[in-house]
Design a protein around this motif. Structure first.
Motif, PDB file in Angstrom:
ATOM      1  N   GLY A  15      26.986  -3.843  25.840  1.00  0.00           N
ATOM      2  CA  GLY A  15      27.497  -5.063  26.440  1.00  0.00           C
ATOM      3  C   GLY A  15      26.419  -5.848  27.154  1.00  0.00           C
ATOM      4  N   GLN A  16      25.617  -5.156  27.948  1.00  0.00           N
ATOM      5  CA  GLN A  16      24.549  -5.827  28.677  1.00  0.00           C
ATOM      6  C   GLN A  16      23.491  -6.374  27.720  1.00  0.00           C
ATOM      7  OE1 GLN A  16      21.586  -4.015  31.797  1.00  0.00           O
ATOM      8  NE2 GLN A  16      23.564  -4.389  32.806  1.00  0.00           N
ATOM      9  N   ALA A  17      23.131  -5.580  26.720  1.00  0.00           N
ATOM     10  CA  ALA A  17      22.147  -6.038  25.735  1.00  0.00           C
ATOM     11  C   ALA A  17      22.671  -7.237  24.954  1.00  0.00           C
ATOM     12  CB  ALA A  17      21.797  -4.896  24.779  1.00  0.00           C
ATOM     13  N   THR A  18      23.955  -7.234  24.647  1.00  0.00           N
ATOM     14  CA  THR A  18      24.546  -8.351  23.901  1.00  0.00           C
ATOM     15  C   THR A  18      24.574  -9.615  24.742  1.00  0.00           C
ATOM     16  OG1 THR A  18      25.882  -6.815  22.578  1.00  0.00           O
ATOM     17  CG2 THR A  18      26.599  -9.112  22.652  1.00  0.00           C
ATOM     18  N   ALA A  19      24.864  -9.483  26.029  1.00  0.00           N
ATOM     19  CA  ALA A  19      24.828 -10.651  26.916  1.00  0.00           C
ATOM     20  C   ALA A  19      23.440 -11.287  26.896  1.00  0.00           C
ATOM     21  CB  ALA A  19      25.215 -10.241  28.330  1.00  0.00           C
ATOM     22  N   ARG A  20      22.417 -10.471  26.984  1.00  0.00           N
ATOM     23  CA  ARG A  20      21.045 -10.995  26.974  1.00  0.00           C
ATOM     24  C   ARG A  20      20.717 -11.637  25.621  1.00  0.00           C
ATOM     25  NH1 ARG A  20      19.664  -5.787  29.641  1.00  0.00           N
ATOM     26  NH2 ARG A  20      19.435  -6.203  31.878  1.00  0.00           N
ATOM     27  N   ARG A  21      21.220 -11.048  24.543  1.00  0.00           N
ATOM     28  CA  ARG A  21      20.945 -11.591  23.200  1.00  0.00           C
ATOM     29  C   ARG A  21      21.536 -12.979  23.037  1.00  0.00           C
ATOM     30  NH1 ARG A  21      19.709 -13.761  19.351  1.00  0.00           N
ATOM     31  NH2 ARG A  21      19.343 -13.002  17.228  1.00  0.00           N
ATOM     32  N   PHE A  22      22.763 -13.168  23.489  1.00  0.00           N
ATOM     33  CA  PHE A  22      23.388 -14.485  23.364  1.00  0.00           C
ATOM     34  C   PHE A  22      22.720 -15.509  24.273  1.00  0.00           C
ATOM     35  CE2 PHE A  22      26.667 -12.267  21.059  1.00  0.00           C
ATOM     36  CZ  PHE A  22      27.274 -13.236  20.269  1.00  0.00           C
ATOM     37  N   ASP A 224      19.436  -2.945  22.007  1.00  0.00           N
ATOM     38  CA  ASP A 224      19.033  -4.272  21.548  1.00  0.00           C
ATOM     39  C   ASP A 224      19.244  -4.430  20.045  1.00  0.00           C
ATOM     40  OD1 ASP A 224      18.290  -5.081  24.090  1.00  0.00           O
ATOM     41  OD2 ASP A 224      16.198  -4.490  23.832  1.00  0.00           O
ATOM     42  N   ASP A 225      18.990  -3.358  19.291  1.00  0.00           N
ATOM     43  CA  ASP A 225      19.222  -3.405  17.845  1.00  0.00           C
ATOM     44  C   ASP A 225      20.702  -3.643  17.543  1.00  0.00           C
ATOM     45  OD1 ASP A 225      16.529  -2.858  17.258  1.00  0.00           O
ATOM     46  OD2 ASP A 225      16.876  -0.694  17.368  1.00  0.00           O
ATOM     47  N   VAL A 226      21.567  -2.955  18.274  1.00  0.00           N
ATOM     48  CA  VAL A 226      23.011  -3.133  18.076  1.00  0.00           C
ATOM     49  C   VAL A 226      23.428  -4.540  18.489  1.00  0.00           C
ATOM     50  CG1 VAL A 226      25.304  -2.315  18.754  1.00  0.00           C
ATOM     51  CG2 VAL A 226      23.458  -0.676  18.335  1.00  0.00           C
ATOM     52  N   ALA A 227      22.854  -5.040  19.580  1.00  0.00           N
ATOM     53  CA  ALA A 227      23.163  -6.401  20.026  1.00  0.00           C
ATOM     54  C   ALA A 227      22.803  -7.427  18.959  1.00  0.00           C
ATOM     55  CB  ALA A 227      22.431  -6.701  21.328  1.00  0.00           C
ATOM     56  N   ASP A 228      21.704  -7.190  18.242  1.00  0.00           N
ATOM     57  CA  ASP A 228      21.327  -8.105  17.158  1.00  0.00           C
ATOM     58  C   ASP A 228      22.396  -8.148  16.075  1.00  0.00           C
ATOM     59  OD1 ASP A 228      18.915  -8.786  18.349  1.00  0.00           O
ATOM     60  OD2 ASP A 228      17.736  -7.347  17.183  1.00  0.00           O
ATOM     61  N   VAL A 229      22.976  -6.994  15.754  1.00  0.00           N
ATOM     62  CA  VAL A 229      24.018  -6.948  14.726  1.00  0.00           C
ATOM     63  C   VAL A 229      25.300  -7.615  15.237  1.00  0.00           C
ATOM     64  CG1 VAL A 229      25.415  -5.438  13.255  1.00  0.00           C
ATOM     65  CG2 VAL A 229      23.020  -4.882  13.694  1.00  0.00           C
ATOM     66  N   ILE A 230      25.632  -7.384  16.500  1.00  0.00           N
ATOM     67  CA  ILE A 230      26.799  -8.056  17.080  1.00  0.00           C
ATOM     68  C   ILE A 230      26.612  -9.571  17.014  1.00  0.00           C
ATOM     69  CG2 ILE A 230      28.061  -8.460  19.236  1.00  0.00           C
ATOM     70  CD1 ILE A 230      27.508  -5.493  19.933  1.00  0.00           C
ATOM     71  N   TYR A 231      25.420 -10.033  17.349  1.00  0.00           N
ATOM     72  CA  TYR A 231      25.148 -11.472  17.296  1.00  0.00           C
ATOM     73  C   TYR A 231      25.288 -11.998  15.865  1.00  0.00           C
ATOM     74  CZ  TYR A 231      22.872 -15.972  17.887  1.00  0.00           C
ATOM     75  OH  TYR A 231      22.602 -17.324  17.895  1.00  0.00           O
ATOM     76  N   LYS A 232      24.752 -11.250  14.912  1.00  0.00           N
ATOM     77  CA  LYS A 232      24.869 -11.665  13.514  1.00  0.00           C
ATOM     78  C   LYS A 232      26.334 -11.760  13.097  1.00  0.00           C
ATOM     79  CE  LYS A 232      23.831 -10.303   8.765  1.00  0.00           C
ATOM     80  NZ  LYS A 232      23.236  -9.283   7.858  1.00  0.00           N
ATOM     81  N   ALA A 233      27.127 -10.754  13.441  1.00  0.00           N
ATOM     82  CA  ALA A 233      28.540 -10.759  13.073  1.00  0.00           C
ATOM     83  C   ALA A 233      29.249 -11.977  13.654  1.00  0.00           C
ATOM     84  CB  ALA A 233      29.209  -9.476  13.556  1.00  0.00           C
ATOM     85  N   ALA A 234      28.863 -12.347  14.856  1.00  0.00           N
ATOM     86  CA  ALA A 234      29.528 -13.458  15.541  1.00  0.00           C
ATOM     87  C   ALA A 234      29.109 -14.816  15.007  1.00  0.00           C
ATOM     88  CB  ALA A 234      29.235 -13.387  17.038  1.00  0.00           C
ATOM     89  N   THR A 235      27.957 -14.892  14.364  1.00  0.00           N
ATOM     90  CA  THR A 235      27.393 -16.211  14.061  1.00  0.00           C
ATOM     91  C   THR A 235      27.097 -16.471  12.590  1.00  0.00           C
ATOM     92  OG1 THR A 235      25.125 -15.406  14.457  1.00  0.00           O
ATOM     93  CG2 THR A 235      26.318 -16.336  16.351  1.00  0.00           C
TER      94      THR A 235
END
Length: 280
Positions: A15-22, A224-235
């Protein structure tokens, strides 16, 4: 117009890594968590709004969504990340802990989703990314309840796509496995350590512990790697439903999805099931 994402479970890990990614990609981020004192360096940035949201408290969910819309005007994407794992022999886990596992991983996710859907429907747009697990695809010993909760999440998310896609709302599933930079596994094992295990299970627990250690030794992904995939899925704008987020689970996902039932069961039993201890 700058897009806005609401993320649950931002105090640590994915969650924290994903917040930073976005944030790094120019989004407004509503970083939610049960205890906002755990926000750390997420505080103090103009495009991050840190607020309390406990998925087990519907009032806090409604308030967080209201505050987010007041702050940024709209929400484009929901990341249902909040969750925890129970680790231990099923027979030993107290009923209230079983209930909590589903309250957080399943019913809490549903509560947040339901609360935000009217906003998405009104806009005829929105994306929901549910953070699942390899344990929502295949099963492992000593995490039967965590597997059950993630299997429920997977089934719910897949079915929900049929209801929401005609309204312009996308649903995505991200499936991570082991991560080197979160303490999810240690927290899960600490939960299980509080339960008294009958001696009959001791060899099974010891065997499973060795096998889990072997899995962690091949894990290479970070939060951070997982956050990148979450970002990809969202966008990515696609209609893809499932995204595998870490390479360590790929062999087991292929066994589940690309082989026969008999082959899959044999593969998993050979890899993870202890030999029979004996009996009458």
């Amino acid at each position: 117009m700058t897009k806005t994402v609401l993320i649950t479970g931002c105090s640590s890990g994915f969650g924290q890594a994903t917040a930073r990614r976005f944030v790094a990609s120019g989004w407004n981020v509503v970083a939610t968590m049960r205890n906002v004192t755990s926000a750390g360096d997420l505080n103090g940035q103009s495009n991050i709004f840190v607020t309390r949201l406990d998925v087990q408290d519907p009032a806090s969910v409604a308030k967080a969504i209201e505050q987010a819309i007041d702050r940024f005007g709209h929400i484009d994407t929901l990341i249902n990340n909040a969750g925890f794992g129970l680790h231990g022999v099923f027979e030993t886990i107290l009923p209230e802990k079983v209930q909590e596992q589903f309250d957080v991983n399943v019913f809490g996710m549903m509560t947040v989703t339901r609360a935000l859907l009217p906003h998405f429907r009104a806009r005829r747009a929105g994306t929901i990314v549910n953070v699942s697990s390899g344990a929502g695809v295949f099963t492992l010993p000593l995490i039967s309840l965590y597997c059950a909760s993630k299997f429920a999440l997977e089934g719910f998310s897949e079915a929900l796509t049929y209801e929401l896609a005609p309204l312009g709302i996308a649903v995505k599933l991200v499936e991570p496995g082991g991560s080197l930079s979160t303490n999810f596994g240690s927290r899960s094992r600490a939960e299980g350590a509080s339960f008294t295990v009958p001696s009959d299970y001791h060899p099974i627990v010891e065997d499973a512990g060795r096998r889990f250690q072997g899995l962690m030794e091949v894990a290479t992904a970070t939060a951070d790697d997982v956050a990148d995939v979450i970002y990809k899925a969202a966008t990515d704008g696609s209609d893809q439903l499932r995204y595998i987020a870490t390479k360590d689970i790929e062999p087991w996902v292929r066994a589940r999805r690309e082989t026969s039932e008999a082959e899959y069961i044999k593969t998993m039993r050979d890899a993870f099931m202890a030999k029979p201890i004996g009996g009458t």
